[in-house]
Scaffold this motif. Structure first.
Motif, PDB file in Angstrom:
ATOM      1  N   LYS A 226      -4.468 -11.337  33.305  1.00  0.00           N
ATOM      2  CA  LYS A 226      -4.506 -12.161  34.508  1.00  0.00           C
ATOM      3  C   LYS A 226      -5.690 -13.130  34.459  1.00  0.00           C
ATOM      4  CE  LYS A 226      -5.021 -11.264  39.438  1.00  0.00           C
ATOM      5  NZ  LYS A 226      -4.993 -10.197  40.453  1.00  0.00           N
ATOM      6  N   ILE A 227      -6.839 -12.610  34.008  1.00  0.00           N
ATOM      7  CA  ILE A 227      -8.020 -13.463  33.988  1.00  0.00           C
ATOM      8  C   ILE A 227      -7.844 -14.582  32.954  1.00  0.00           C
ATOM      9  CG2 ILE A 227      -9.443 -12.191  32.308  1.00  0.00           C
ATOM     10  CD1 ILE A 227     -10.856 -13.212  35.606  1.00  0.00           C
TER      11      ILE A 227
ATOM     12  N   GLU B 291       4.073 -16.828  35.060  1.00  0.00           N
ATOM     13  CA  GLU B 291       2.611 -16.925  35.156  1.00  0.00           C
ATOM     14  C   GLU B 291       2.193 -17.734  36.385  1.00  0.00           C
ATOM     15  OE1 GLU B 291       1.208 -16.587  30.457  1.00  0.00           O
ATOM     16  OE2 GLU B 291       1.838 -18.514  31.243  1.00  0.00           O
TER      17      GLU B 291
ATOM     18  N   MET C 234      -0.090 -16.317  39.393  1.00  0.00           N
ATOM     19  CA  MET C 234      -1.329 -16.961  39.843  1.00  0.00           C
ATOM     20  C   MET C 234      -1.346 -17.089  41.363  1.00  0.00           C
ATOM     21  SD  MET C 234      -3.605 -17.604  37.548  1.00  0.00           S
ATOM     22  CE  MET C 234      -3.234 -15.947  37.005  1.00  0.00           C
TER      23      MET C 234
ATOM     24  N   PHE D 145       1.267 -25.369  37.492  1.00  0.00           N
ATOM     25  CA  PHE D 145       0.588 -25.356  36.189  1.00  0.00           C
ATOM     26  C   PHE D 145       1.633 -25.577  35.097  1.00  0.00           C
ATOM     27  CE2 PHE D 145      -1.921 -22.518  38.972  1.00  0.00           C
ATOM     28  CZ  PHE D 145      -3.047 -23.323  39.074  1.00  0.00           C
TER      29      PHE D 145
ATOM     30  N   TYR E 290      -2.996 -14.207  42.802  1.00  0.00           N
ATOM     31  CA  TYR E 290      -4.256 -13.923  42.109  1.00  0.00           C
ATOM     32  C   TYR E 290      -5.228 -13.015  42.875  1.00  0.00           C
ATOM     33  CZ  TYR E 290      -8.558 -14.721  39.502  1.00  0.00           C
ATOM     34  OH  TYR E 290      -9.715 -14.548  38.794  1.00  0.00           O
TER      35      TYR E 290
ATOM     36  N   THR F 105      -4.953 -15.910  32.126  1.00  0.00           N
ATOM     37  CA  THR F 105      -4.041 -16.876  32.739  1.00  0.00           C
ATOM     38  C   THR F 105      -4.824 -17.770  33.705  1.00  0.00           C
ATOM     39  OG1 THR F 105      -2.378 -15.135  32.619  1.00  0.00           O
ATOM     40  CG2 THR F 105      -1.796 -17.099  33.846  1.00  0.00           C
ATOM     41  N   ALA F 106      -5.778 -17.155  34.413  1.00  0.00           N
ATOM     42  CA  ALA F 106      -6.602 -17.950  35.334  1.00  0.00           C
ATOM     43  C   ALA F 106      -7.426 -18.986  34.571  1.00  0.00           C
ATOM     44  CB  ALA F 106      -7.515 -17.036  36.154  1.00  0.00           C
TER      45      ALA F 106
ATOM     46  N   ARG G 192      -6.526 -20.455  31.827  1.00  0.00           N
ATOM     47  CA  ARG G 192      -5.608 -21.547  31.477  1.00  0.00           C
ATOM     48  C   ARG G 192      -5.242 -22.372  32.709  1.00  0.00           C
ATOM     49  NH1 ARG G 192      -0.787 -19.105  29.309  1.00  0.00           N
ATOM     50  NH2 ARG G 192      -1.538 -17.078  30.011  1.00  0.00           N
ATOM     51  N   ALA G 193      -5.134 -21.714  33.857  1.00  0.00           N
ATOM     52  CA  ALA G 193      -4.818 -22.453  35.085  1.00  0.00           C
ATOM     53  C   ALA G 193      -5.965 -23.400  35.446  1.00  0.00           C
ATOM     54  CB  ALA G 193      -4.547 -21.479  36.232  1.00  0.00           C
TER      55      ALA G 193
ATOM     56  N   ARG H 166       1.587 -25.902  31.934  1.00  0.00           N
ATOM     57  CA  ARG H 166       1.545 -25.212  30.642  1.00  0.00           C
ATOM     58  C   ARG H 166       1.727 -23.715  30.782  1.00  0.00           C
ATOM     59  NH1 ARG H 166      -3.051 -29.190  29.230  1.00  0.00           N
ATOM     60  NH2 ARG H 166      -4.471 -27.467  29.369  1.00  0.00           N
ATOM     61  N   LEU H 167       1.770 -23.225  32.003  1.00  0.00           N
ATOM     62  CA  LEU H 167       2.036 -21.800  32.202  1.00  0.00           C
ATOM     63  C   LEU H 167       3.531 -21.609  32.427  1.00  0.00           C
ATOM     64  CD1 LEU H 167      -0.853 -20.599  34.554  1.00  0.00           C
ATOM     65  CD2 LEU H 167      -0.928 -21.222  32.157  1.00  0.00           C
TER      66      LEU H 167
END
Ligand code: ATP
Ligand code: MG
Lengths: 234, 323
Positions: free
Chosen positions: B186-187, A95, A99, A88, A102, B189-190, B192-193, A90-91
């Protein structure tokens, strides 16, 4: 651990896999070799649920994976490092790594795995707060692998981890793959770089236009005249 | 030209512009978040916004009918309105996505867009139908809360109503919570992912459909809050009142850089300020040649100019540079 049988996959009616069969045992590194367009990426994508097969079986430790969506297959402990890394951009590095973890909720164990990944790839630790799109190609590949490891997977699918990297880096990545395997992760490795792949793999399969044409131990494949001609450049 | 007057009204105009701007910003977030995840313009968002206003007015009228309106403390009433508007609009947005957009996800781009326009008309007339049956009227007036209309004079030329402060504080609070949610959890970030790469996100174990629903929900919640604030601030609503603010908020999202969350906030505020200043100053500055009714032409001319020089919007570039 993983067994794939008679797998058939097509893109909009055009067949890509015509009955692929392969198996991966716990603790192994298995190489999947083949020329461009042979169907290696398609095989991995089907295992991880990004593609649905027309026919065939995919079984992980007795449990069928066919038909399950990708985000559920992840829960079974299969992490897939896709072709072209797909981090990703942009992360941040952190981050991205988070993920990878997750679906997990065990904060302490996640922190432990983060430590492990950062020990494996110290470069990532230096750039932990950096936006991932600004990493070099090699660092991005490390991040892609590190992100997959954050799942603490039982089975790691790697699609051409050496692509686009300088020879020194390729060697380093392969050494890391061996490390990861020694730490207990089973690996299915897709590679164009057959020599390197066979050097670290226990067994291998050769794919041609959607079918497995050869299978054997890494030593057998390395000694096979056809393999030497077609994939090892002799 | 009365220079002193221009200076004197400045703070008042600034305040009006900010109120309008925060309202646009809240609505614009719904467009921009959905665009960020699906690259799709949810044209029905203007109705999702106005449904929030209707949910609010129904609560108010209900309380009033039951004779409780004057007994309850006004902050509680306001909170109730906001929660109702947010819940109704959020759930509506999720439902619309499920029924009208998700089945079309793999269709050519224009198809879901047409569906969205259809939903927009459908919702307008649905609100009209429901309110006509229920209240025998679809032009509804927000019952006034006396405390909200209290004004206090800051100076001779500026006075501020409690209402204005409430609108600004509520909008700021929502924007802040959204910022924390998207950037610190976290959510978030998800989200954005998923916005960046759906397939890769699903390989992380992220249920992409759930994140898309969540994005619609958050956009709807922001829109619903804006709807309630719109009703409280301007008083009169009808089923078609969402259209113009929606269009302007969409413009604000494009101005800020569509898909970019801080961009939507900035774009909303810039547009609100432009509009308020045009409304008050055009006539003064042109000696009456151009009256306040030219405010939209002025505001949109400025927008077009900005977009000529920054086609990706005010903050659109940042995303690209980082990508
Ligand atoms: N999205 C797609 N749409 C249509 N056809 C596809 C798609 N992806 C792959 N194919 C086709 O399927 C076949 C197998 O492709 P695949 O990507 O699995 O090959 P590969 O072995 O990974 O090749 P490479 O080494 O070049 O990565 C090819 O003929 C390819 O053209
Ligand atoms: Mg491939």
């Amino acid at each position: 651990m993983l067994s794939v049988e008679a797998l058939e996959v097509a893109y909009g009616g055009i067949p890509a896999l015509n009955g692929v069969a392969l198996g991966v045992d716990r603790g192994e590194i298995v190489a999947l070799l083949g020329n461009n367009g042979a169907g290696k990426t398609t095989t991995l994508k089907t295992i991880s649920g990004l593609l649905r097969p027309l026919r065939g079986a995919i079984v992980l430790e007795g449990e069928s994976l066919v038909g399950a969506p990708a985000h559920r297959i992840v829960l079974k402990g299969i992490a897939h490092v896709p072709e072209g890394r797909r981090i990703f951009n942009r992360l941040t590095v952190r981050e991205n790594l988070m993920m990878g973890a997750y679906p997990r909720h065990d904060a302490a164990a996640i922190a432990g795995d983060l430590d492990r990944v950062l020990t494996l790839f110290p470069r990532l630790e230096e750039r932990i707060g950096q936006v991932a799109g600004t990493l070099s190609g090699g660092e991005q590949q490390m991040l892609a692998i590190g992100r997959a490891l954050m799942l603490s997977p039982r089975l790691l699918l790697l699609d051409e981890p050496s692509m686009g990297l300088a020879p020194v880096l390729v060697e380093q990545i392969f050494e890391t793959i061996v490390d990861i395997n020694r730490q207990g992760t089973t690996i299915l490795l897709v590679e164009q770089n057959a020599a390197m792949a066979l050097a670290i793999a226990h067994r291998g399969y050769v794919l041609e236009t959607g079918t497995v044409v050869l299978a054997g131990t890494a030593a057998e494949l390395s000694d096979n005249a056809d393999v030497r001609r077609a994939y090892l450049g002799e | 030209m009365d220079f002193q007057l221009l200076v004197d009204i400045f703070p008042q105009v600034l305040l009006d512009g900010l109120i309008l701007g925060f309202m646009y910003a809240l609505i614009a977030l719904g467009y921009t978040m959905v665009y960020g995840v699906l690259e799709f313009i949810n044209f029905a968002h203007s109705e999702i916004f106005i449904v929030g206003a209707f949910a609010g007015v129904e609560i108010l009228l209900g309380l009033k009918g039951a004779g409780w309106l004057d007994g309850l403390p006004w902050p509680l009433v306001l909170l109730l309105l906001l929660l109702a508007g947010m819940a109704v609009s959020g759930l509506l947005a999720v439902t619309v996505e499920r029924i009208a957009y998700r089945p079309l996800r793999s269709a050519p781009r224009l198809i879901p867009l047409i569906s969205a326009i259809g939903v927009s008309f459908f919702l307008q007339d649905l609100i009209r139908l429901v309110e006509s049956i229920w209240r025998n009227a679809f032009n509804l007036v927000y019952p006034t809360l006396d405390a909200l209309n209290l004004r206090f004079e800051l100076t001779e030329t500026i006075d501020v109503s409690v209402k204005s402060i409430v609108v600004i504080v509520a909008a700021l609070g929502m924007l802040w919570v959204l910022h924390l949610l998207v950037n610190r959890t976290k959510i978030g970030t998800a989200i954005r992912a998923v916005a960046e790469d759906q397939a890769a996100a699903s390989l992380m174990g992220i249920d992409v459909n759930r994140i898309i629903s969540l994005t619609f929900f958050i956009g709807g919640v922001m829109g619903g809050a804006a709807g309630v604030l719109f009703g409280v601030q301007y008083g009169l609503i009808n089923p078609y009142s969402g259209f113009i603010p929606g269009l302007k908020a969409f413009t604000a999202a494009v101005l800020g850089g569509i898909g970019n969350i801080p961009g939507a906030m900035l774009g909303g505020i810039v547009l609100g300020l432009l509009e308020a200043f045009a409304a008050s100053y055009l006539s003064l500055l042109t000696g009456g040649a151009f009256g306040a009714e030219y405010k939209d032409i002025f505001a949109f001319s400025v927008l077009i100019l900005i977009l000529i020089f920054r086609p990706k919007g005010l903050l659109g570039e940042i995303v690209r540079e980082r990508a």
